[in-house]
Scaffold this active site. Structure first.
Site, mmCIF file in Angstrom:
data_model
loop_
_atom_site.group_PDB
_atom_site.id
_atom_site.type_symbol
_atom_site.label_atom_id
_atom_site.label_comp_id
_atom_site.label_asym_id
_atom_site.label_seq_id
_atom_site.Cartn_x
_atom_site.Cartn_y
_atom_site.Cartn_z
ATOM 1 N N ARG A 1 0.859 -1.178 0.000
ATOM 2 C CA ARG A 1 0.000 0.000 0.000
ATOM 3 C C ARG A 1 0.905 1.240 0.000
ATOM 4 O O ARG A 1 2.026 1.205 0.514
ATOM 5 C CB ARG A 1 -0.898 0.022 1.232
ATOM 6 C CG ARG A 1 -1.895 -1.136 1.295
ATOM 7 C CD ARG A 1 -2.745 -1.049 2.554
ATOM 8 N NE ARG A 1 -3.749 -2.102 2.593
ATOM 9 C CZ ARG A 1 -3.570 -3.292 3.173
ATOM 10 N NH1 ARG A 1 -2.405 -3.563 3.772
ATOM 11 N NH2 ARG A 1 -4.526 -4.200 3.165
ATOM 12 N N LYS B 1 -2.634 -1.979 8.180
ATOM 13 C CA LYS B 1 -4.082 -1.900 8.337
ATOM 14 C C LYS B 1 -4.565 -2.885 9.396
ATOM 15 O O LYS B 1 -5.491 -2.615 10.147
ATOM 16 C CB LYS B 1 -4.750 -2.193 6.995
ATOM 17 C CG LYS B 1 -6.163 -1.691 6.877
ATOM 18 C CD LYS B 1 -6.641 -1.797 5.448
ATOM 19 C CE LYS B 1 -8.026 -1.194 5.287
ATOM 20 N NZ LYS B 1 -8.491 -1.270 3.882
ATOM 21 N N HIS C 1 -3.035 1.920 -5.887
ATOM 22 C CA HIS C 1 -3.868 0.782 -5.496
ATOM 23 C C HIS C 1 -4.096 -0.142 -6.689
ATOM 24 O O HIS C 1 -4.250 -1.352 -6.526
ATOM 25 C CB HIS C 1 -5.205 1.277 -4.945
ATOM 26 C CG HIS C 1 -5.995 0.213 -4.253
ATOM 27 N ND1 HIS C 1 -5.798 -0.125 -2.937
ATOM 28 C CD2 HIS C 1 -6.973 -0.613 -4.706
ATOM 29 C CE1 HIS C 1 -6.628 -1.103 -2.603
ATOM 30 N NE2 HIS C 1 -7.348 -1.414 -3.653
ATOM 31 N N ARG D 1 -1.713 -3.034 -6.936
ATOM 32 C CA ARG D 1 -2.068 -4.191 -6.100
ATOM 33 C C ARG D 1 -3.121 -5.055 -6.791
ATOM 34 O O ARG D 1 -3.066 -6.285 -6.749
ATOM 35 C CB ARG D 1 -2.583 -3.706 -4.734
ATOM 36 C CG ARG D 1 -1.511 -3.126 -3.857
ATOM 37 C CD ARG D 1 -2.062 -2.363 -2.653
ATOM 38 N NE ARG D 1 -2.950 -3.151 -1.812
ATOM 39 C CZ ARG D 1 -2.553 -4.013 -0.886
ATOM 40 N NH1 ARG D 1 -1.251 -4.225 -0.684
ATOM 41 N NH2 ARG D 1 -3.427 -4.670 -0.141
ATOM 42 N N HIS E 1 -3.869 -8.906 3.275
ATOM 43 C CA HIS E 1 -5.322 -8.895 3.377
ATOM 44 C C HIS E 1 -5.750 -9.729 4.571
ATOM 45 O O HIS E 1 -5.256 -10.832 4.763
ATOM 46 C CB HIS E 1 -5.965 -9.487 2.122
ATOM 47 C CG HIS E 1 -6.037 -8.526 0.989
ATOM 48 N ND1 HIS E 1 -6.320 -8.912 -0.300
ATOM 49 C CD2 HIS E 1 -5.861 -7.174 0.948
ATOM 50 C CE1 HIS E 1 -6.308 -7.854 -1.088
ATOM 51 N NE2 HIS E 1 -6.035 -6.787 -0.349
ATOM 52 N N TYR F 1 -1.248 -13.127 10.157
ATOM 53 C CA TYR F 1 -0.042 -12.415 9.742
ATOM 54 C C TYR F 1 1.189 -12.946 10.485
ATOM 55 O O TYR F 1 1.843 -12.226 11.218
ATOM 56 C CB TYR F 1 -0.191 -10.912 10.001
ATOM 57 C CG TYR F 1 -1.182 -10.242 9.105
ATOM 58 C CD1 TYR F 1 -1.108 -10.398 7.731
ATOM 59 C CD2 TYR F 1 -2.196 -9.447 9.625
ATOM 60 C CE1 TYR F 1 -2.015 -9.780 6.895
ATOM 61 C CE2 TYR F 1 -3.108 -8.827 8.793
ATOM 62 C CZ TYR F 1 -3.007 -8.994 7.434
ATOM 63 O OH TYR F 1 -3.907 -8.366 6.615
#
EC number: 2.7.7.-
Length: 385
Positions: A234, A261, A324, A327, A350, A360
């Site tokens: 990002r 995020k 974006h 991506r 994501h 993650y």
């Protein structure tokens, strides 16, 4: 002395004017037509003006009563302007924001709290921080939002509106405001639609590569654009990168959890192309900044949030491509070439609920992602028309 009929009949003129009531009290009628009660007085040999209230929120009799109270204070040496300022300090937007912020930051990550404080300190408080919160009108708050929009920061404009709205709601429940203008601004905003970022179909990527090769502007912005494509990060994550996050020996970039995020660490394998680009950049920005992509005018800050979009605009792809969009292209093409879906999702950081794609673990799929990101970088480089 004034009458209600005279006040109601007073219309704005080409220049501001006053309608005298008596004992220093008058109705000030500006060009905008928004009438205000003011009191002219002297204290310590100096002439001053006190804004008593707004008409018609404050009636003629209420203005006279308040002026009488002010004159009584003056007679015993109390300056009503200074008294009002001292009182309003606790009711200013800035003071209430600080209360709200101190309350809310307890549940935020340190990184997010710092980011939000910077947004308010840089772009919001300088404009409306000194105003009494109950006096802030929609147009004044819209001026704040327009500053974000004018530089293309639509997502941040929306965030600023929402967070300012929370400050107003806090003021309402603590008895210092009666109205929240933030929700009413939504229809006046240019808008931010997350799903409408432009992207290119695969067959147009060669032409984009050719156009990008013609870019003759900032080398930092150009490398940022290329690294963004090669890594599928990002824009916010890319801009946050500091040299301490880059491990050339192990060929990885570590994005701090505070920036992500999902608020969890994100490890990105570097392809040969990314290593070459960052090695080149290290001789330019590393001696002068902790940021990999240091700002042009202020090396203590990263490049502006629109730096990549400006590159895209300069090469003729405004409205056709976006950060974006890189991506989206990565996800589409890698899935079409049947790379593991979970590896793709981890690379994109994501989070999908409680599934494996929302986990993650910074080592998850790392070997596979090393292979995948090198393939992706090579694929992009081969697309030359």
């Amino acid at each position: 002395m004034l009458t209600v009929k005279q006040i109601e009949a007073a219309k704005p003129k080409e220049k501001p004017y006053r309608l005298l009531d008596g004992n220093g009290l008058y109705l000030y009628v500006p060009v905008s037509g928004k009438k205000v009660w003011q009191l002219r007085y002297k204290i310590d040999g100096k002439e001053k003006i006190l804004t008593v209230g707004k008409y018609p929120l404050m009636t003629l009799q209420e203005a006279r009563d308040k002026a009488w109270t002010a004159r009584k204070d003056i007679s015993v040496g109390i300056d009503p302007v200074k008294a009002k300022k001292a009182s309003s300090n606790n009711n200013s937007f800035s003071a209430i924001y600080k209360e709200w912020y101190d309350h809310k930051k307890q549940v935020w990550s340190v990184g997010y709290a710092t980011e939000l404080a910077k947004m308010f300190d840089d772009d919001i408080l300088p404009i409306i921080g000194g105003l009494e919160i109950q006096d802030i009108e929609p147009m004044q708050l819209l001026e704040v939002i327009r500053r974000f929009e004018d530089r293309g920061a639509m997502e941040r404009a929306n965030k600023a509106r929402r967070r300012c709205g929370e400050v107003f709601r806090y003021a309402i429940v603590t008895g210092r405001a009666k109205y929240n203008p933030a929700p009413d601004l939504a229809d006046a905003m240019k808008g931010y639609r997350k799903k409408n970022f432009p992207f290119l179909p695969a067959d147009q990527i060669p032409a984009f590569n050719k156009a990008l090769a013609t870019f003759s502007g900032s080398i930092v912005s150009l490398i940022a654009t290329k690294v963004l494509r090669y890594t599928a990060l990002r824009t916010k994550e890319l801009r946050s990168m500091q040299w301490k996050n880059v491990d050339f020996e192990n060929r990885i970039i570590t994005i701090d959890a505070s920036v992500m995020k999902g608020r969890k660490i994100h490890v990105v394998p570097m392809s040969d192309q990314v290593i070459e680009l960052l090695t080149t950049l290290s001789s330019i920005t590393k001696p002068v900044s902790e940021f990999v992509f240091a700002g042009r005018n202020d090396k203590k800050k990263p490049i502006c949030e629109n730096a990549v979009l400006l590159v895209i605009k300069q090469i003729g792809y405004e409205g056709l491509e976006s950060g974006h969009g890189f991506r989206h292209e990565f996800s589409t093409i890698m899935n079409e070439h049947e790379w593991p879906a979970d590896a793709i999702e981890v690379q994109l950081a994501h989070a999908n609920g409680g599934s494996v794609r929302g986990i993650y673990n910074h080592a998850q799929y790392l070997d596979k992602r090393r292979e995948m990101m090198q393939w992706w970088a090579d694929w992009l480089d081969e697309k030359v028309r």
